[in-house]
Design a protein around this motif. Structure first.
Motif, PDB file in Angstrom:
ATOM      1  N   ASN A  69      42.359  33.837  39.191  1.00  0.00           N
ATOM      2  CA  ASN A  69      43.270  34.969  39.181  1.00  0.00           C
ATOM      3  C   ASN A  69      44.367  34.531  40.097  1.00  0.00           C
ATOM      4  OD1 ASN A  69      42.686  37.722  38.774  1.00  0.00           O
ATOM      5  ND2 ASN A  69      41.640  38.580  39.996  1.00  0.00           N
ATOM      6  N   ASP A  70      45.140  34.605  40.339  1.00  0.00           N
ATOM      7  CA  ASP A  70      46.275  34.139  40.408  1.00  0.00           C
ATOM      8  C   ASP A  70      46.689  34.392  42.189  1.00  0.00           C
ATOM      9  OD1 ASP A  70      47.639  34.608  38.367  1.00  0.00           O
ATOM     10  OD2 ASP A  70      47.494  36.808  38.179  1.00  0.00           O
ATOM     11  N   LEU A  71      45.245  33.371  42.431  1.00  0.00           N
ATOM     12  CA  LEU A  71      45.422  33.706  44.052  1.00  0.00           C
ATOM     13  C   LEU A  71      45.589  32.241  44.169  1.00  0.00           C
ATOM     14  CD1 LEU A  71      42.033  35.443  44.806  1.00  0.00           C
ATOM     15  CD2 LEU A  71      44.064  35.729  45.139  1.00  0.00           C
ATOM     16  N   ASP A  72      46.110  31.828  45.670  1.00  0.00           N
ATOM     17  CA  ASP A  72      46.077  29.824  45.387  1.00  0.00           C
ATOM     18  C   ASP A  72      44.700  29.635  46.698  1.00  0.00           C
ATOM     19  OD1 ASP A  72      46.503  30.900  48.423  1.00  0.00           O
ATOM     20  OD2 ASP A  72      48.212  30.916  48.447  1.00  0.00           O
ATOM     21  N   ASP A 106      39.835  29.735  36.660  1.00  0.00           N
ATOM     22  CA  ASP A 106      41.163  29.934  37.341  1.00  0.00           C
ATOM     23  C   ASP A 106      40.955  30.775  38.209  1.00  0.00           C
ATOM     24  OD1 ASP A 106      41.659  32.765  36.705  1.00  0.00           O
ATOM     25  OD2 ASP A 106      41.995  32.385  34.466  1.00  0.00           O
ATOM     26  N   GLN A 111      44.820  32.307  49.892  1.00  0.00           N
ATOM     27  CA  GLN A 111      43.651  33.168  49.321  1.00  0.00           C
ATOM     28  C   GLN A 111      42.552  33.346  48.663  1.00  0.00           C
ATOM     29  OE1 GLN A 111      47.000  33.966  47.294  1.00  0.00           O
ATOM     30  NE2 GLN A 111      48.748  35.070  48.246  1.00  0.00           N
ATOM     31  N   ARG A 154      36.644  33.706  30.641  1.00  0.00           N
ATOM     32  CA  ARG A 154      36.795  32.765  31.974  1.00  0.00           C
ATOM     33  C   ARG A 154      35.022  32.421  32.367  1.00  0.00           C
ATOM     34  NH1 ARG A 154      39.122  37.233  35.505  1.00  0.00           N
ATOM     35  NH2 ARG A 154      39.870  35.020  36.470  1.00  0.00           N
TER      36      ARG A 154
END
Length: 418
Positions: free
Chosen positions: A268-271, A266, A274, A351
């Motif tokens: 890491n909660d960034l788009d 993934d 970003q 991950r």
């Protein structure tokens, strides 16, 4: 008496007419299911010894005692049936592998456990206890070193002279092994002439060091077996068969290392934007219309949302950087994977996964396009000089730093421990 670095041994090997049936891919590059399929209809395949769970019910724990016992039973039967025979005198063996246009030729011998313990057979990776335990149990069960350790040595005229002489003659074995991506051709010659044996031994003994390229768990397990057996052996003198382990050593200029690439689960909660912005703080980022295969050190390819990007490190490592810190695998981890994507311990973080370069750039695309992985990174291959620098510094590489091809076959020669 000085312990030799490498010595000849009386190899356990297939009868020549059966070599093609016995030879098998290395135990650690095929799964149990793949091994079962490869061995189906081939009762003499060495996979029955190296992956004996294939002869037990599907789902059997590969580390269960009955698996090691089955391997020992299969080994004993193949020896009793004359499928595998022991040479009558200590020999070296010249071993050649060809994959496509690449050819590499080396020497099969017994590497000294004492030299390994003294760091003359030098390592560059950490080992994991559970994998060591598995190899210890396998070695003890079959009473032999069956998985060769891949080592490299600096080119030597004495060894080259024997190799060139032997390879002008007909090999005792020529075996083709299929592969997922490339088939390989394996040839073996027996070096049984006393002068040639002496020349090889003298050449190795004159070397300060040889280096483990692949097989750190096998060599560590061999050291443990030697300690255990010596403690129980009243005749122990540091020069028993169990004081050596099976190696195939190639000149450093003969081997090839492929890239060892990474995929991350993934962002890491960034788009996307970003992520690109964060990476752009440390790397020059260039969108590419073709797969961005790195052309040199400190450059990387990144595959994200169906698009390739070339990444080039803005600030190269300083002159005070250690050999490990200068590795591309370290730079990617330290500059991007850890600070941007939050990857922790590369050995244990679920991950991240690692893809051998033999699978090509399309292998990375397939992982990301399949939807289970968010982003892929392509690296430039670690060089053999980098490996030697790290080993000489007494350091260890990050996990999955090198992918050597072609792989050694199992079953062509084994080293009995009695």
């Amino acid at each position: 008496m000085t312990t030799p670095l490498v010595r000849p041994f009386a190899g356990l090997r297939p009868a020549p007419e059966l070599a093609s049936e016995v030879a098998a891919p290395p135990y650690d590059v095929v799964s149990s299911d793949e091994a079962r399929a490869l061995a189906e209809g081939h009762p003499l395949s060495f996979l029955h010894i190296s992956k004996p769970e294939i002869d037990l019910p599907s789902g059997t724990d590969v580390h269960a005692p009955e698996v090691y016992a089955k391997g020992a039973e299969n080994m004993e039967r193949m020896i009793a049936d004359g499928v595998i025979r022991r040479d009558g005198q200590p020999c070296y063996y010249v071993y050649r592998i060809q994959m496509g246009d690449h050819v590499q030729t080396g020497i099969v011998g017994g590497g000294s456990v004492a030299a390994y313990d003294d760091n003359r057979i030098r390592r560059h990776e950490f080992t994991r206890p559970e994998k060591e335990d598995d190899r210890v149990n396998q070695i003890e069960a079959v009473n032999a070193q069956t998985g060769p350790v891949f080592t490299v040595h600096h080119p030597d005229a004495g060894i080259d002279g024997v190799v060139n002489k032997m390879t002008q003659t007909k090999p005792v074995y020529e075996v083709d092994l299929p592969g997922t991506h490339h088939s390989t051709h394996h040839s073996l010659w027996v070096v049984d002439d006393a002068a040639d044996i002496g020349a090889i031994s003298d050449a190795f003994d004159a070397m300060d060091v040889i280096y483990i390229a692949d097989g750190h768990h096998r060599s560590a397990a061999a050291s443990r077996v030697a300690v255990s057996r010596a403690a129980k052996d009243s005749a122990s003198n540091g020069d028993q068969p169990y004081d050596y382990f099976l190696i195939v050593s190639f000149p450093t200029d003969a081997v090839q290392i492929f890239d060892y690439n990474r995929v991350v689960k993934d962002l890491n909660d960034l788009d996307r934007e970003q992520l690109l912005a964060r990476i752009g703080e440390t790397f020059d980022v260039t969108e590419s219309s073709v797969p961005a295969k790195p052309k040199g050190p400190q450059t990387f390819g990144m595959y994200l949302d169906g698009t390739w990007y070339g990444l080039s490190l803005k600030q190269p490592p300083g002159s005070d950087a250690t050999p490990v810190e200068r590795l591309d695998v370290s730079l990617l981890a330290d500059k991007l994977l850890s600070p941007v994507l939050g990857i922790g311990d590369m050995r244990t973080d679920k991950r991240i996964d690692f893809i051998g370069g033999i699978r090509g750039m399309e292998g990375l695309e397939a992982r990301v396009d399949g939807g289970d992985w968010a982003v892929a990174f392509a690296l430039y291959p670690t060089s053999i000089a980098d490996l030697i620098s790290v080993a000489d510094a007494g350091d260890v590489m990050p996990p999955k730093s090198t992918w050597f091809e072609p792989k050694l076959a199992d079953g062509l020669v084994s080293l009995a421990l009695d």
